[in-house]
Structure formats: C-alpha cells, structure tokens
Design a protein around this motif. Structure first.
Motif, PDB file in Angstrom:
ATOM      1  N   GLY A  22      20.047 -70.594  27.814  1.00 61.22           N
ATOM      2  CA  GLY A  22      19.581 -70.814  29.017  1.00 61.22           C
ATOM      3  C   GLY A  22      20.916 -70.888  30.015  1.00 61.22           C
ATOM      4  N   ARG A  23      22.182 -70.750  29.394  1.00 60.28           N
ATOM      5  CA  ARG A  23      23.272 -70.483  30.102  1.00 60.28           C
ATOM      6  C   ARG A  23      23.583 -68.880  30.814  1.00 60.28           C
ATOM      7  N   SER A  24      22.720 -68.203  30.377  1.00 61.45           N
ATOM      8  CA  SER A  24      22.945 -66.717  30.857  1.00 61.45           C
ATOM      9  C   SER A  24      21.593 -65.967  30.759  1.00 61.45           C
ATOM     10  N   ILE A  25      21.636 -64.877  31.485  1.00 60.88           N
ATOM     11  CA  ILE A  25      20.256 -64.123  31.548  1.00 60.88           C
ATOM     12  C   ILE A  25      20.676 -62.718  31.016  1.00 60.88           C
ATOM     13  N   ARG A  26      19.844 -62.253  29.896  1.00 60.37           N
ATOM     14  CA  ARG A  26      20.320 -60.726  29.498  1.00 60.37           C
ATOM     15  C   ARG A  26      19.311 -59.927  29.859  1.00 60.37           C
ATOM     16  N   ARG A  27      19.807 -58.838  30.328  1.00 56.53           N
ATOM     17  CA  ARG A  27      18.804 -57.774  31.092  1.00 56.53           C
ATOM     18  C   ARG A  27      19.178 -56.527  30.366  1.00 56.53           C
ATOM     19  N   ARG A  28      18.103 -55.859  29.858  1.00 58.00           N
ATOM     20  CA  ARG A  28      17.920 -54.584  29.427  1.00 58.00           C
ATOM     21  C   ARG A  28      17.731 -53.673  30.437  1.00 58.00           C
ATOM     22  N   ARG A  29      18.581 -52.676  30.741  1.00 54.46           N
ATOM     23  CA  ARG A  29      18.653 -51.621  31.841  1.00 54.46           C
ATOM     24  C   ARG A  29      18.203 -50.295  31.241  1.00 54.46           C
ATOM     25  N   GLU A  30      17.894 -49.410  32.337  1.00 55.77           N
ATOM     26  CA  GLU A  30      17.973 -48.094  31.906  1.00 55.77           C
ATOM     27  C   GLU A  30      18.539 -47.145  33.204  1.00 55.77           C
ATOM     28  N   CYS A  31      19.428 -46.262  32.963  1.00 54.13           N
ATOM     29  CA  CYS A  31      19.990 -45.545  33.840  1.00 54.13           C
ATOM     30  C   CYS A  31      18.978 -44.567  34.576  1.00 54.13           C
ATOM     31  N   LEU A  32      18.744 -44.564  35.770  1.00 49.88           N
ATOM     32  CA  LEU A  32      17.877 -43.708  36.565  1.00 49.88           C
ATOM     33  C   LEU A  32      18.273 -42.030  36.500  1.00 49.88           C
ATOM     34  N   GLU A  33      19.388 -42.133  35.970  1.00 54.05           N
ATOM     35  CA  GLU A  33      20.238 -40.472  35.929  1.00 54.05           C
ATOM     36  C   GLU A  33      20.208 -40.056  34.386  1.00 54.05           C
ATOM     37  N   CYS A  34      20.659 -40.528  33.700  1.00 55.54           N
ATOM     38  CA  CYS A  34      20.762 -39.915  32.247  1.00 55.54           C
ATOM     39  C   CYS A  34      19.769 -40.526  31.301  1.00 55.54           C
ATOM     40  N   GLN A  35      18.849 -41.523  31.674  1.00 55.79           N
ATOM     41  CA  GLN A  35      17.935 -42.395  31.175  1.00 55.79           C
ATOM     42  C   GLN A  35      18.367 -43.192  29.913  1.00 55.79           C
ATOM     43  N   ARG A  36      19.806 -43.310  29.815  1.00 56.41           N
ATOM     44  CA  ARG A  36      20.163 -43.936  28.406  1.00 56.41           C
ATOM     45  C   ARG A  36      19.948 -45.716  28.974  1.00 56.41           C
ATOM     46  N   ARG A  37      20.000 -46.342  27.850  1.00 54.04           N
ATOM     47  CA  ARG A  37      19.668 -47.725  28.031  1.00 54.04           C
ATOM     48  C   ARG A  37      20.906 -48.652  27.738  1.00 54.04           C
ATOM     49  N   PHE A  38      20.881 -49.822  28.384  1.00 49.01           N
ATOM     50  CA  PHE A  38      22.153 -50.662  28.220  1.00 49.01           C
ATOM     51  C   PHE A  38      21.847 -52.086  28.429  1.00 49.01           C
ATOM     52  N   THR A  39      22.744 -52.946  28.032  1.00 45.93           N
ATOM     53  CA  THR A  39      22.340 -54.443  28.144  1.00 45.93           C
ATOM     54  C   THR A  39      23.529 -54.951  29.087  1.00 45.93           C
ATOM     55  N   THR A  40      23.030 -55.886  30.022  1.00 47.69           N
ATOM     56  CA  THR A  40      24.072 -56.671  30.864  1.00 47.69           C
ATOM     57  C   THR A  40      23.717 -58.142  30.759  1.00 47.69           C
ATOM     58  N   TYR A  41      24.672 -58.968  30.880  1.00 50.52           N
ATOM     59  CA  TYR A  41      24.607 -60.385  30.894  1.00 50.52           C
ATOM     60  C   TYR A  41      25.004 -61.058  32.312  1.00 50.52           C
ATOM     61  N   GLU A  42      24.284 -62.034  32.710  1.00 58.13           N
ATOM     62  CA  GLU A  42      24.459 -62.554  34.067  1.00 58.13           C
ATOM     63  C   GLU A  42      24.947 -63.942  33.727  1.00 58.13           C
ATOM     64  N   ARG A  43      26.167 -64.462  34.154  1.00 60.19           N
ATOM     65  CA  ARG A  43      26.444 -65.663  33.627  1.00 60.19           C
ATOM     66  C   ARG A  43      26.778 -66.473  35.158  1.00 60.19           C
ATOM     67  N   ILE A  44      26.985 -67.682  35.202  1.00 64.06           N
ATOM     68  CA  ILE A  44      27.568 -68.447  36.257  1.00 64.06           C
ATOM     69  C   ILE A  44      29.013 -68.504  35.908  1.00 64.06           C
ATOM     70  N   GLU A  45      29.685 -68.219  37.094  1.00 62.17           N
ATOM     71  CA  GLU A  45      31.143 -68.243  36.981  1.00 62.17           C
ATOM     72  C   GLU A  45      31.663 -69.357  37.659  1.00 62.17           C
ATOM     73  N   TYR A  46      32.548 -70.275  36.843  1.00 63.73           N
ATOM     74  CA  TYR A  46      33.006 -71.328  37.256  1.00 63.73           C
ATOM     75  C   TYR A  46      34.234 -71.177  37.420  1.00 63.73           C
TER      76      TYR A  46
END
Length: 170
Positions: A22-46
């Motif tokens: 629960g300390r971060s959010i994992r997001r699976r994304r897809e580029c609208l240009e090349c249609q490749r997929r990648f993963t990002t993580y969103e965390r609180i920065e202290y």
C-alpha cells in the motif's frame, strides 16, 4: 508521462493496483503512439528532515535512534513494543507536516518526553535523565517535583500518593 521507447507524451493507463504493502501504486500503461506497454510506480516522496545536533552538526532524522532510546527508557515497565512504534510514527508524522525541514535535537527530545509522560512516568524520568544529562540527585528530584505538580493538577489529588512522593523527594 513519456513513453520510455518513443518518448511520446501521451499514453493510457490499462491497470492500477496497490504495491509495496500500500505504499505505492503500480500502473500498467500503453503508449498511444507505438502501442508498447510499460509499468510505472507512484510513491509518496518524503522530504528528508535534518536534525541539528547540540554540537551544531547536521544529520538526517533516523527513527531507529528515537526508537532505540524509547526501548531503553521503557525496559521493564511493561510498555508494549507496538506502543513505542506508534509513538515514533506519530512523532515522525508531526515532523513531516511541518513547513521547516530542520529541527533541533532538543525539540525532538521534548516531543518524545511529552509523549512518554502519558505512557510511563518511570520511562519519562529515565529518558529525561539521559536526554537532559542529569548530573546528580538534585536533577532527579526537580524532575520528580515537576512531574508530581503536573499530575496533581491533571487529576484529583490522592494524598497517599502525594505524601509518598514527597517523602521520596525530601
């Protein structure tokens, strides 16, 4: 968010889920240009908190140091470990909410003492003796008198407890 493959700025989120307990959010994304997929993580920065020591040195806030001092002060008092963890969490949260990023070590010590007073008077005196560098019995008696005066004001006076404490102080 730019695509790591083609640097196109537009993409869409396919899936989001909690990560790292629960300390971060994992997001699976897809580029609208090349249609490749990648993963990002969103965390609180202290923002790190800097402690200004009595010598003038500066160091990063270390919650394990505070916890170690609390554990030592609370030895054989029956204070539960999760109570001490909660105290350190509360202290760290209070420091993070401040606008200032630098805090004097004396201020941290006073915040710890304020919390300890409600948990254990014995631990309060132990912590105060190290933190305030007691030099003799006079320092202890002054702290006990101060603690006794505050507890007398906070609750209805119990003459047996007050008289025993006064005998100990005298």
């Amino acid at each position: 968010m730019q695509c790591p493959f083609c640097q196109h700025p537009n993409n869409r989120v396919l899936e989001s889920r909690s990560a790292e307990s629960g300390r971060s959010i994992r997001r699976r994304r897809e580029c609208l240009e090349c249609q490749r997929r990648f993963t990002t993580y969103e965390r609180i920065e202290y923002v790190p908190i800097t402690v200004i020591k009595q010598s003038g040195d500066r160091e990063s806030f270390d919650r394990t140091k505070v916890l170690r001092g609390l554990v030592r002060a609370c030895e054989k008092t029956g204070t539960l470990p999760h109570t001490l963890d909660a105290m350190v969490d509360d202290l760290e949260a209070e420091l993070q909410q401040r606008a200032r990023r630098e805090v004097a070590s004396t201020e941290i010590g006073e915040l710890v003492l304020k919390r300890l007073k409600t948990v254990s008077e014995v631990a309060y005196v132990r912590f105060a003796s190290v933190y305030r560098q007691f030099q003799g019995i006079q320092d202890f008696t002054e702290t006990l008198k101060h603690l006794n005066a505050e507890s007398t004001v906070a609750s209805s006076p119990d003459t047996t407890v007050d008289s025993r404490l006064n005998v100990m102080i005298s």
